[in-house]
Design a protein around this motif. Structure first.
Motif, mmCIF file in Angstrom:
data_model
loop_
_atom_site.group_PDB
_atom_site.id
_atom_site.type_symbol
_atom_site.label_atom_id
_atom_site.label_comp_id
_atom_site.label_asym_id
_atom_site.label_seq_id
_atom_site.Cartn_x
_atom_site.Cartn_y
_atom_site.Cartn_z
ATOM 1 N N UNK A 50 0.825 -1.209 0.000
ATOM 2 C CA UNK A 50 0.000 0.000 0.000
ATOM 3 C C UNK A 50 0.861 1.261 0.000
ATOM 4 N N UNK A 51 2.129 1.115 0.333
ATOM 5 C CA UNK A 51 3.079 2.217 0.257
ATOM 6 C C UNK A 51 3.675 2.224 -1.143
ATOM 7 N N UNK A 52 3.780 3.402 -1.759
ATOM 8 C CA UNK A 52 4.257 3.513 -3.139
ATOM 9 C C UNK A 52 5.636 2.867 -3.285
ATOM 10 N N UNK A 53 5.728 1.903 -4.200
ATOM 11 C CA UNK A 53 6.963 1.172 -4.478
ATOM 12 C C UNK A 53 7.534 0.541 -3.204
ATOM 13 N N UNK A 54 6.628 0.092 -2.347
ATOM 14 C CA UNK A 54 7.049 -0.553 -1.108
ATOM 15 C C UNK A 54 7.664 -1.920 -1.331
ATOM 16 N N UNK A 55 7.458 -2.485 -2.515
ATOM 17 C CA UNK A 55 8.056 -3.767 -2.864
ATOM 18 C C UNK A 55 8.650 -3.682 -4.258
ATOM 19 N N UNK A 56 9.554 -4.578 -4.556
ATOM 20 C CA UNK A 56 10.112 -4.670 -5.901
ATOM 21 C C UNK A 56 9.023 -5.141 -6.871
ATOM 22 N N UNK A 57 9.186 -4.892 -8.178
ATOM 23 C CA UNK A 57 8.203 -5.392 -9.148
ATOM 24 C C UNK A 57 7.980 -6.894 -8.988
ATOM 25 N N UNK A 58 6.715 -7.295 -8.958
ATOM 26 C CA UNK A 58 6.344 -8.690 -8.736
ATOM 27 C C UNK A 58 6.009 -9.360 -10.068
#
Length: 211
Positions: free
Chosen positions: A129-137
């Motif tokens: 929910x945080x912008x770019x909180x994870x690497x591309x999935x």
């Protein structure tokens, strides 16, 4: 072709001063120019690949879709295997069948891309929910299974039977459907039935104890 010289008299009928003049020479020149530009784009400007990279970026930028209770009940978001220590069994185990009706949970939830000589399905289901909180999935799949993903994209929002997915064998159709379902990208027409799975290792241990 692209190195040919311009017509000797092209300045006589081209340019701003001649833009309103209707002449055969001007028409031929413009048509020839447009044909060369189209050929240049087709050969040296991979438009689809460029758009796929923008789609990949959108997958990374966007939030995961909001799901209704009905969608949750017909997807992995409302199911999912869990270990029941009291009963010593796996609960909520489900399996796809060839006649299971499926569709994408959202058409805009994934992007099918070929890069680095592999086929990848980028998605936003697991985005934070945080912008770019994870690497591309993404999920890597074999090239043989890519047409099945294409069919799901093109048939949305209609349901299709797993057995109608374009793959050589039933096992491959079930494989791609299960991969997408387990990742949360598919919703079924009806909730999948739970399959009771016993812990065979504990059964074996009990048999050894009895002996």
């Amino acid at each position: 072709m692209f190195r040919q010289g311009l017509p000797v008299d092209y300045l006589n009928y081209m340019g701003l001063a001649n833009s309103d003049v209707d002449s055969q020479q001007r028409t031929v020149f413009l048509e020839r120019t447009m044909a060369l530009m189209r050929r240049l784009m087709e050969q040296y400007l991979p438009t689809d690949a460029a758009c796929d990279q923008l789609g990949k970026q959108f997958m990374h930028d966007s939030l995961p879709p909001f799901l209704t209770e009905g969608e949750k009940s017909c997807s992995i978001h409302g199911h999912g295997e869990r270990w029941d220590p009291a009963g010593n069994v796996v609960r909520d185990h489900t399996e796809m069948e060839p006649d299971t009706m499926v569709k994408l949970i959202r058409k805009g939830c994934l992007r099918l891309i070929t890069e680095d000589d592999v086929v990848r399905v980028y998605h936003n289901i697991e985005n934070a929910r945080v912008y770019h909180g994870r690497e591309p999935q993404y999920i890597e799949i074999s090239a043989e299974l890519a047409p099945a993903v294409e069919l799901l994209l093109h048939s949305y929002p209609e349901y299709v039977a797993v057995d109608s997915l374009p793959a050589e064998t039933v096992e491959e159709r079930l494989e791609i459907a299960t991969i997408l379902y387990d990742k949360g990208l598919l919703v079924t027409g009806e909730p999948l039935q739970n399959v009771h799975v016993d812990d065979t290792s504990s059964d074996e241990g009990e048999e050894e104890g009895d002996s």
